[in-house]
Design a protein around this motif. Structure first.
Motif, mmCIF file in Angstrom:
data_model
loop_
_atom_site.group_PDB
_atom_site.id
_atom_site.type_symbol
_atom_site.label_atom_id
_atom_site.label_comp_id
_atom_site.label_asym_id
_atom_site.label_seq_id
_atom_site.Cartn_x
_atom_site.Cartn_y
_atom_site.Cartn_z
ATOM 1 N N LEU A 31 0.828 -1.213 0.000
ATOM 2 C CA LEU A 31 0.000 0.000 0.000
ATOM 3 C C LEU A 31 0.859 1.258 0.000
ATOM 4 O O LEU A 31 0.547 2.231 -0.690
ATOM 5 C CB LEU A 31 -0.920 0.028 1.223
ATOM 6 C CG LEU A 31 -2.192 -0.778 1.155
ATOM 7 C CD1 LEU A 31 -2.895 -0.751 2.503
ATOM 8 C CD2 LEU A 31 -3.104 -0.265 0.073
ATOM 9 N N ALA A 32 1.925 1.225 0.770
ATOM 10 C CA ALA A 32 2.795 2.408 0.889
ATOM 11 C C ALA A 32 3.477 2.759 -0.431
ATOM 12 O O ALA A 32 3.910 3.891 -0.617
ATOM 13 C CB ALA A 32 3.835 2.179 1.981
ATOM 14 N N LEU A 33 3.541 1.827 -1.352
ATOM 15 C CA LEU A 33 4.153 2.094 -2.659
ATOM 16 C C LEU A 33 3.261 2.918 -3.581
ATOM 17 O O LEU A 33 3.733 3.483 -4.557
ATOM 18 C CB LEU A 33 4.501 0.770 -3.363
ATOM 19 C CG LEU A 33 5.552 -0.098 -2.688
ATOM 20 C CD1 LEU A 33 5.689 -1.419 -3.445
ATOM 21 C CD2 LEU A 33 6.887 0.624 -2.604
ATOM 22 N N HIS A 34 1.982 2.960 -3.275
ATOM 23 C CA HIS A 34 1.029 3.642 -4.149
ATOM 24 C C HIS A 34 0.909 5.126 -3.796
ATOM 25 O O HIS A 34 0.607 5.476 -2.652
ATOM 26 C CB HIS A 34 -0.337 2.979 -4.080
ATOM 27 C CG HIS A 34 -0.333 1.600 -4.644
ATOM 28 N ND1 HIS A 34 -0.407 1.348 -5.989
ATOM 29 C CD2 HIS A 34 -0.229 0.395 -4.037
ATOM 30 C CE1 HIS A 34 -0.357 0.041 -6.196
ATOM 31 N NE2 HIS A 34 -0.245 -0.555 -5.021
ATOM 32 N N GLU A 35 1.136 5.953 -4.771
ATOM 33 C CA GLU A 35 1.024 7.396 -4.584
ATOM 34 C C GLU A 35 -0.412 7.760 -4.230
ATOM 35 O O GLU A 35 -1.362 7.237 -4.815
ATOM 36 C CB GLU A 35 1.437 8.108 -5.874
ATOM 37 C CG GLU A 35 1.609 9.581 -5.708
ATOM 38 C CD GLU A 35 2.195 10.219 -6.958
ATOM 39 O OE1 GLU A 35 1.767 11.329 -7.271
ATOM 40 O OE2 GLU A 35 3.047 9.583 -7.592
ATOM 41 N N GLY A 36 -0.566 8.611 -3.266
ATOM 42 C CA GLY A 36 -1.897 9.064 -2.882
ATOM 43 C C GLY A 36 -2.552 8.246 -1.783
ATOM 44 O O GLY A 36 -3.591 8.636 -1.266
ATOM 45 N N GLN B 126 5.593 3.033 7.174
ATOM 46 C CA GLN B 126 6.312 4.082 6.451
ATOM 47 C C GLN B 126 5.552 5.407 6.594
ATOM 48 O O GLN B 126 5.390 5.879 7.701
ATOM 49 C CB GLN B 126 6.535 3.676 4.998
ATOM 50 C CG GLN B 126 7.352 2.388 4.855
ATOM 51 C CD GLN B 126 7.397 1.894 3.449
ATOM 52 O OE1 GLN B 126 7.691 2.641 2.524
ATOM 53 N NE2 GLN B 126 7.112 0.616 3.271
ATOM 54 N N HIS B 127 5.048 5.981 5.498
ATOM 55 C CA HIS B 127 4.336 7.266 5.552
ATOM 56 C C HIS B 127 2.833 7.108 5.801
ATOM 57 O O HIS B 127 2.123 8.102 5.965
ATOM 58 C CB HIS B 127 4.545 8.049 4.244
ATOM 59 C CG HIS B 127 3.888 7.369 3.074
ATOM 60 N ND1 HIS B 127 4.495 6.341 2.397
ATOM 61 C CD2 HIS B 127 2.686 7.562 2.499
ATOM 62 C CE1 HIS B 127 3.678 5.926 1.424
ATOM 63 N NE2 HIS B 127 2.582 6.646 1.471
ATOM 64 N N LEU B 128 2.349 5.883 5.804
ATOM 65 C CA LEU B 128 0.912 5.653 5.970
ATOM 66 C C LEU B 128 0.471 5.913 7.406
ATOM 67 O O LEU B 128 1.246 5.746 8.342
ATOM 68 C CB LEU B 128 0.559 4.207 5.621
ATOM 69 C CG LEU B 128 0.744 3.763 4.188
ATOM 70 C CD1 LEU B 128 0.388 2.286 4.054
ATOM 71 C CD2 LEU B 128 -0.095 4.598 3.248
ATOM 72 N N ASN B 129 -0.771 6.280 7.547
ATOM 73 C CA ASN B 129 -1.417 6.361 8.851
ATOM 74 C C ASN B 129 -2.189 5.066 9.045
ATOM 75 O O ASN B 129 -3.070 4.738 8.254
ATOM 76 C CB ASN B 129 -2.391 7.543 8.905
ATOM 77 C CG ASN B 129 -1.686 8.863 8.892
ATOM 78 O OD1 ASN B 129 -1.045 9.227 9.863
ATOM 79 N ND2 ASN B 129 -1.785 9.583 7.789
ATOM 80 N N ILE B 130 -1.854 4.333 10.091
ATOM 81 C CA ILE B 130 -2.558 3.088 10.390
ATOM 82 C C ILE B 130 -3.742 3.405 11.285
ATOM 83 O O ILE B 130 -3.598 4.041 12.334
ATOM 84 C CB ILE B 130 -1.627 2.060 11.074
ATOM 85 C CG1 ILE B 130 -0.429 1.739 10.175
ATOM 86 C CG2 ILE B 130 -2.400 0.794 11.451
ATOM 87 C CD1 ILE B 130 -0.774 1.110 8.835
ATOM 88 N N LEU B 131 -4.914 2.952 10.853
ATOM 89 C CA LEU B 131 -6.161 3.197 11.566
ATOM 90 C C LEU B 131 -6.697 1.876 12.102
ATOM 91 O O LEU B 131 -6.872 0.916 11.341
ATOM 92 C CB LEU B 131 -7.198 3.815 10.629
ATOM 93 C CG LEU B 131 -6.750 5.043 9.846
ATOM 94 C CD1 LEU B 131 -7.826 5.447 8.847
ATOM 95 C CD2 LEU B 131 -6.412 6.186 10.787
ATOM 96 N N ALA B 132 -6.946 1.825 13.388
ATOM 97 C CA ALA B 132 -7.496 0.629 14.012
ATOM 98 C C ALA B 132 -9.009 0.756 14.116
ATOM 99 O O ALA B 132 -9.526 1.786 14.554
ATOM 100 C CB ALA B 132 -6.901 0.439 15.406
ATOM 101 N N VAL B 133 -9.702 -0.275 13.714
ATOM 102 C CA VAL B 133 -11.154 -0.287 13.838
ATOM 103 C C VAL B 133 -11.503 -0.556 15.301
ATOM 104 O O VAL B 133 -10.954 -1.467 15.920
ATOM 105 C CB VAL B 133 -11.775 -1.361 12.931
ATOM 106 C CG1 VAL B 133 -13.286 -1.434 13.136
ATOM 107 C CG2 VAL B 133 -11.447 -1.065 11.469
ATOM 108 N N THR B 134 -12.405 0.259 15.840
ATOM 109 C CA THR B 134 -12.871 0.033 17.211
ATOM 110 C C THR B 134 -14.114 -0.848 17.143
ATOM 111 O O THR B 134 -14.013 -2.062 17.204
ATOM 112 C CB THR B 134 -13.143 1.357 17.940
ATOM 113 O OG1 THR B 134 -14.115 2.112 17.212
ATOM 114 C CG2 THR B 134 -11.861 2.158 18.117
#
Length: 169
Positions: free
Chosen positions: A13-18, A39-47
């Motif tokens: 996923l981090a390889l994809h621009e945008g 890497q630059h991604l924001n990881i979101l945890a589902v509650t």
């Protein structure tokens, strides 16, 4: 899945621009793996997804109310290195009160009009942001464009509501 698969998926996923966010609905070990690879991604945890209510959680064997589960999962996500959580706008005030600005809050289940579908814990656009959401997820109201001629018209209406909320005339 297993941690190595999550690491591989997040790296791809981090390889994809945008791509800015990756949502992970999993155990602590999988959230940790995702955070390790972000890497630059924001990881979101589902509650707790807004399609579930207290009755659903009881059926799944949870011995706590929705707010307790959301807060517990959000605290764990923060401790594991997640950048934010997916949470109904109904729990956003508690998240802001308990965790302040430490986590991004992304709110799905936005219903600009009276809800008549399978989402059980919904808020409208304005409620979501007033309750503390940083971002909202609006899917079906745009796709189905309730009361609008096109999905584009529905999306523009939601954008106008956001603009009015943050920039009142």
């Amino acid at each position: 899945d297993v941690p190595q698969t999550v690491v591989s998926a997040v790296r791809l996923l981090a390889l994809h621009e945008g791509v800015t966010f990756a949502t992970v609905h999993a155990s602590d070990s999988l959230l940790t793996a995702a955070c390790r690879a972000k890497q630059h991604l924001n990881i979101l945890a589902v509650t707790v997804l807004p399609s579930l209510d207290q009755g659903d959680l009881n059926d799944l064997g949870f011995q706590a109310d929705v707010k307790q589960i959301v807060l517990s999962r959000a605290r764990r996500a923060l401790a594991l290195g997640c950048d934010g959580v997916i949470s109904s706008g109904l729990e956003a005030p508690e998240l802001r009160q308990q965790l302040d600005e430490q986590l991004l809050i992304i709110t799905p289940g936005i219903r600009p009009v009276q809800n008549t579908d399978d989402q059980k814990r919904t808020v409208n656009v304005e409620q979501a942001f007033r309750n503390g959401a940083d971002y909202i997820v609006v899917g079906r109201p745009i796709k189905e464009h309730y009361g609008f001629d096109t999905p584009r018209a529905a999306a523009l209406s939601i954008q106008q509501r956001i603009t009015t909320l943050f920039n009142p005339s």
